[in-house]
Design a protein around this motif. Structure first.
Motif, PDB file in Angstrom:
ATOM      1  N   TYR A   1       0.839  -1.208   0.000  1.00 22.90           N
ATOM      2  CA  TYR A   1       0.000   0.000   0.000  1.00 22.90           C
ATOM      3  C   TYR A   1       0.872   1.255   0.000  1.00 22.90           C
ATOM      4  O   TYR A   1       0.634   2.198  -0.761  1.00 22.90           O
ATOM      5  CB  TYR A   1      -0.916  -0.014   1.225  1.00 22.90           C
ATOM      6  CG  TYR A   1      -1.894   1.139   1.286  1.00 22.90           C
ATOM      7  CD1 TYR A   1      -3.186   1.017   0.776  1.00 22.90           C
ATOM      8  CD2 TYR A   1      -1.531   2.364   1.864  1.00 22.90           C
ATOM      9  CE1 TYR A   1      -4.082   2.075   0.831  1.00 22.90           C
ATOM     10  CE2 TYR A   1      -2.415   3.425   1.922  1.00 22.90           C
ATOM     11  CZ  TYR A   1      -3.693   3.267   1.408  1.00 22.90           C
ATOM     12  OH  TYR A   1      -4.586   4.325   1.446  1.00 22.90           O
ATOM     13  N   ASN A   2       1.887   1.247   0.865  1.00 27.02           N
ATOM     14  CA  ASN A   2       2.771   2.410   0.954  1.00 27.02           C
ATOM     15  C   ASN A   2       3.509   2.659  -0.349  1.00 27.02           C
ATOM     16  O   ASN A   2       3.667   3.812  -0.779  1.00 27.02           O
ATOM     17  CB  ASN A   2       3.761   2.236   2.103  1.00 27.02           C
ATOM     18  CG  ASN A   2       3.089   2.339   3.464  1.00 27.02           C
ATOM     19  OD1 ASN A   2       2.006   2.904   3.591  1.00 27.02           O
ATOM     20  ND2 ASN A   2       3.719   1.780   4.481  1.00 27.02           N
ATOM     21  N   ARG A   3       3.980   1.595  -1.006  1.00 27.06           N
ATOM     22  CA  ARG A   3       4.676   1.773  -2.289  1.00 27.06           C
ATOM     23  C   ARG A   3       3.725   2.309  -3.357  1.00 27.06           C
ATOM     24  O   ARG A   3       4.116   3.125  -4.197  1.00 27.06           O
ATOM     25  CB  ARG A   3       5.298   0.452  -2.752  1.00 27.06           C
ATOM     26  CG  ARG A   3       6.506   0.011  -1.942  1.00 27.06           C
ATOM     27  CD  ARG A   3       7.278  -1.109  -2.636  1.00 27.06           C
ATOM     28  NE  ARG A   3       6.469  -2.280  -2.880  1.00 27.06           N
ATOM     29  CZ  ARG A   3       6.294  -3.271  -2.008  1.00 27.06           C
ATOM     30  NH1 ARG A   3       6.869  -3.216  -0.820  1.00 27.06           N
ATOM     31  NH2 ARG A   3       5.538  -4.316  -2.318  1.00 27.06           N
ATOM     32  N   LEU A   4       2.487   1.851  -3.328  1.00 27.86           N
ATOM     33  CA  LEU A   4       1.522   2.270  -4.337  1.00 27.86           C
ATOM     34  C   LEU A   4       1.055   3.704  -4.144  1.00 27.86           C
ATOM     35  O   LEU A   4       0.959   4.471  -5.113  1.00 27.86           O
ATOM     36  CB  LEU A   4       0.297   1.340  -4.317  1.00 27.86           C
ATOM     37  CG  LEU A   4       0.466  -0.027  -4.971  1.00 27.86           C
ATOM     38  CD1 LEU A   4      -0.692  -0.935  -4.590  1.00 27.86           C
ATOM     39  CD2 LEU A   4       0.565   0.110  -6.492  1.00 27.86           C
ATOM     40  N   PHE A   5       0.748   4.066  -2.895  1.00 30.08           N
ATOM     41  CA  PHE A   5       0.025   5.316  -2.666  1.00 30.08           C
ATOM     42  C   PHE A   5       0.768   6.371  -1.858  1.00 30.08           C
ATOM     43  O   PHE A   5       0.342   7.524  -1.827  1.00 30.08           O
ATOM     44  CB  PHE A   5      -1.302   5.021  -1.959  1.00 30.08           C
ATOM     45  CG  PHE A   5      -2.187   4.076  -2.723  1.00 30.08           C
ATOM     46  CD1 PHE A   5      -2.640   4.386  -4.005  1.00 30.08           C
ATOM     47  CD2 PHE A   5      -2.572   2.860  -2.176  1.00 30.08           C
ATOM     48  CE1 PHE A   5      -3.438   3.513  -4.717  1.00 30.08           C
ATOM     49  CE2 PHE A   5      -3.382   1.981  -2.875  1.00 30.08           C
ATOM     50  CZ  PHE A   5      -3.821   2.307  -4.154  1.00 30.08           C
TER      51      PHE A   5
ATOM     52  N   ARG B   1       6.136  10.527  -3.206  1.00 27.71           N
ATOM     53  CA  ARG B   1       4.824  10.149  -3.731  1.00 27.71           C
ATOM     54  C   ARG B   1       4.857   8.681  -4.095  1.00 27.71           C
ATOM     55  O   ARG B   1       5.909   8.122  -4.377  1.00 27.71           O
ATOM     56  CB  ARG B   1       4.425  10.994  -4.941  1.00 27.71           C
ATOM     57  CG  ARG B   1       5.382  10.931  -6.106  1.00 27.71           C
ATOM     58  CD  ARG B   1       4.753  11.416  -7.387  1.00 27.71           C
ATOM     59  NE  ARG B   1       3.945  10.368  -8.008  1.00 27.71           N
ATOM     60  CZ  ARG B   1       3.450  10.453  -9.243  1.00 27.71           C
ATOM     61  NH1 ARG B   1       3.661  11.523  -9.954  1.00 27.71           N
ATOM     62  NH2 ARG B   1       2.736   9.465  -9.751  1.00 27.71           N
ATOM     63  N   GLY B   2       3.690   8.064  -4.098  1.00 25.38           N
ATOM     64  CA  GLY B   2       3.599   6.663  -4.454  1.00 25.38           C
ATOM     65  C   GLY B   2       3.567   6.470  -5.962  1.00 25.38           C
ATOM     66  O   GLY B   2       3.652   7.434  -6.737  1.00 25.38           O
ATOM     67  N   GLU B   3       3.442   5.221  -6.351  1.00 27.15           N
ATOM     68  CA  GLU B   3       3.378   4.908  -7.782  1.00 27.15           C
ATOM     69  C   GLU B   3       2.139   5.510  -8.428  1.00 27.15           C
ATOM     70  O   GLU B   3       2.167   5.919  -9.585  1.00 27.15           O
ATOM     71  CB  GLU B   3       3.381   3.379  -7.965  1.00 27.15           C
ATOM     72  CG  GLU B   3       3.453   2.938  -9.417  1.00 27.15           C
ATOM     73  CD  GLU B   3       3.530   1.428  -9.566  1.00 27.15           C
ATOM     74  OE1 GLU B   3       3.386   0.955 -10.696  1.00 27.15           O
ATOM     75  OE2 GLU B   3       3.729   0.709  -8.555  1.00 27.15           O
ATOM     76  N   LEU B   4       1.040   5.589  -7.678  1.00 26.07           N
ATOM     77  CA  LEU B   4      -0.209   6.126  -8.198  1.00 26.07           C
ATOM     78  C   LEU B   4      -0.670   7.314  -7.359  1.00 26.07           C
ATOM     79  O   LEU B   4      -0.461   7.352  -6.150  1.00 26.07           O
ATOM     80  CB  LEU B   4      -1.305   5.049  -8.175  1.00 26.07           C
ATOM     81  CG  LEU B   4      -1.029   3.774  -8.968  1.00 26.07           C
ATOM     82  CD1 LEU B   4      -2.160   2.773  -8.742  1.00 26.07           C
ATOM     83  CD2 LEU B   4      -0.877   4.079 -10.454  1.00 26.07           C
TER      84      LEU B   4
ATOM     85  N   LYS C   1       3.216  -1.641 -11.108  1.00 22.76           N
ATOM     86  CA  LYS C   1       4.417  -2.441 -10.850  1.00 22.76           C
ATOM     87  C   LYS C   1       4.394  -3.041  -9.441  1.00 22.76           C
ATOM     88  O   LYS C   1       4.825  -4.171  -9.234  1.00 22.76           O
ATOM     89  CB  LYS C   1       5.650  -1.541 -11.034  1.00 22.76           C
ATOM     90  CG  LYS C   1       6.987  -2.176 -10.693  1.00 22.76           C
ATOM     91  CD  LYS C   1       8.135  -1.326 -11.192  1.00 22.76           C
ATOM     92  CE  LYS C   1       8.117   0.082 -10.628  1.00 22.76           C
ATOM     93  NZ  LYS C   1       8.780   0.200  -9.312  1.00 22.76           N
ATOM     94  N   ASN C   2       3.894  -2.282  -8.481  1.00 20.75           N
ATOM     95  CA  ASN C   2       3.903  -2.728  -7.090  1.00 20.75           C
ATOM     96  C   ASN C   2       2.620  -3.451  -6.671  1.00 20.75           C
ATOM     97  O   ASN C   2       2.482  -3.826  -5.505  1.00 20.75           O
ATOM     98  CB  ASN C   2       4.126  -1.525  -6.158  1.00 20.75           C
ATOM     99  CG  ASN C   2       5.561  -1.019  -6.230  1.00 20.75           C
ATOM    100  OD1 ASN C   2       6.501  -1.757  -5.962  1.00 20.75           O
ATOM    101  ND2 ASN C   2       5.730   0.230  -6.626  1.00 20.75           N
ATOM    102  N   SER C   3       1.680  -3.638  -7.590  1.00 22.10           N
ATOM    103  CA  SER C   3       0.413  -4.280  -7.230  1.00 22.10           C
ATOM    104  C   SER C   3       0.549  -5.800  -7.180  1.00 22.10           C
ATOM    105  O   SER C   3       0.943  -6.430  -8.160  1.00 22.10           O
ATOM    106  CB  SER C   3      -0.680  -3.917  -8.246  1.00 22.10           C
ATOM    107  OG  SER C   3      -1.253  -2.664  -7.962  1.00 22.10           O
ATOM    108  N   VAL C   4       0.213  -6.371  -6.047  1.00 15.82           N
ATOM    109  CA  VAL C   4       0.069  -7.822  -5.890  1.00 15.82           C
ATOM    110  C   VAL C   4      -1.332  -8.060  -5.334  1.00 15.82           C
ATOM    111  O   VAL C   4      -2.244  -8.427  -6.058  1.00 15.82           O
ATOM    112  CB  VAL C   4       1.157  -8.413  -4.969  1.00 15.82           C
ATOM    113  CG1 VAL C   4       0.965  -9.924  -4.836  1.00 15.82           C
ATOM    114  CG2 VAL C   4       2.546  -8.105  -5.518  1.00 15.82           C
TER     115      VAL C   4
END
Length: 202
Positions: free
Chosen positions: A73-77, A82-85, A174-177
């Motif tokens: 979650y932290n990597r994404l948002f 800032r996160g990936e999205l 990229k970071n979504s699992v």
């Protein structure tokens, strides 16, 4: 007629829609804890694309530990800086944060008696807040349930133009699992809602 009586008259289909909006709002607002992961693991789906996304998400929830999904979650948002999205209507529609889409949303929120929670500091046009608002409008959490026309107007103005793109990005990030099937679920649901609203206006 009081609000309780009006709630009792909400169709089962609309309750299910509201539940799905609320679930997406909760799962996107913060990393899921063990209880939410266990609830997600118990979800059941059918053979539709939406149902299969639910099945995949349930299977992943059984295998996912809270600490790993928090990191995801932290990597994404959030990320460093800032996160990936960036899950905001203003960003998706204008390329910048805190732009006109946020101002228009705030006007509509005021007109509907909706207000940002005091302990919330995120701009109101983030995807989690919009999912929760839509769920609340359907069942009338803050007053009378919104009519289909009111729901359609809110969706077409604040959700439809960008949420599907966001969920597609989440699905393929990229970071979504764990969050990849959340993206699939959201994308499919947004398509179903957009088509249903389109049919209701013809």
């Amino acid at each position: 007629m009081n609000v309780t009586a009006e709630r009792a008259e909400i169709a089962q289909e609309d309750r299910l829609r509201a539940d799905l909006y609320n679930y997406l709002g909760v799962i996107l607002a913060r990393p899921p804890d063990r209880m939410l992961l266990d609830q997600t693991a118990g979800l059941e789906g059918d053979d539709s694309e939406l149902g299969q996304a639910i099945v995949t998400l349930g299977k992943l929830a059984k295998l996912t530990k809270p600490v790993s999904v928090e990191s995801e979650y932290n990597r994404l948002f959030i990320g460093l800086g800032r996160g990936e999205l960036l899950p905001y209507a203003s960003y998706y529609l204008t390329g910048f944060l805190n732009e006109k889409p946020l101002a228009l949303l705030r006007q509509d929120m005021t007109a509907r008696g909706l207000a940002r929670a005091e302990n919330t500091f995120e701009p109101e046009d983030n995807i989690a807040s919009l999912m929760e608002m839509m769920g609340a409008m359907i069942i009338g959490r803050f007053g009378a349930p919104a009519s289909l026309g009111q729901q359609r107007d809110f969706f077409n103005r604040h959700i439809g133009p960008w949420a599907g793109h966001f969920f597609s990005d989440l699905e393929g990030a990229k970071n979504s699992v764990f969050y990849a099937p959340v993206g699939t679920l959201g994308k499919q649901f947004m398509q179903i809602e957009a088509e249903a609203f389109r049919m209701s206006s013809t």
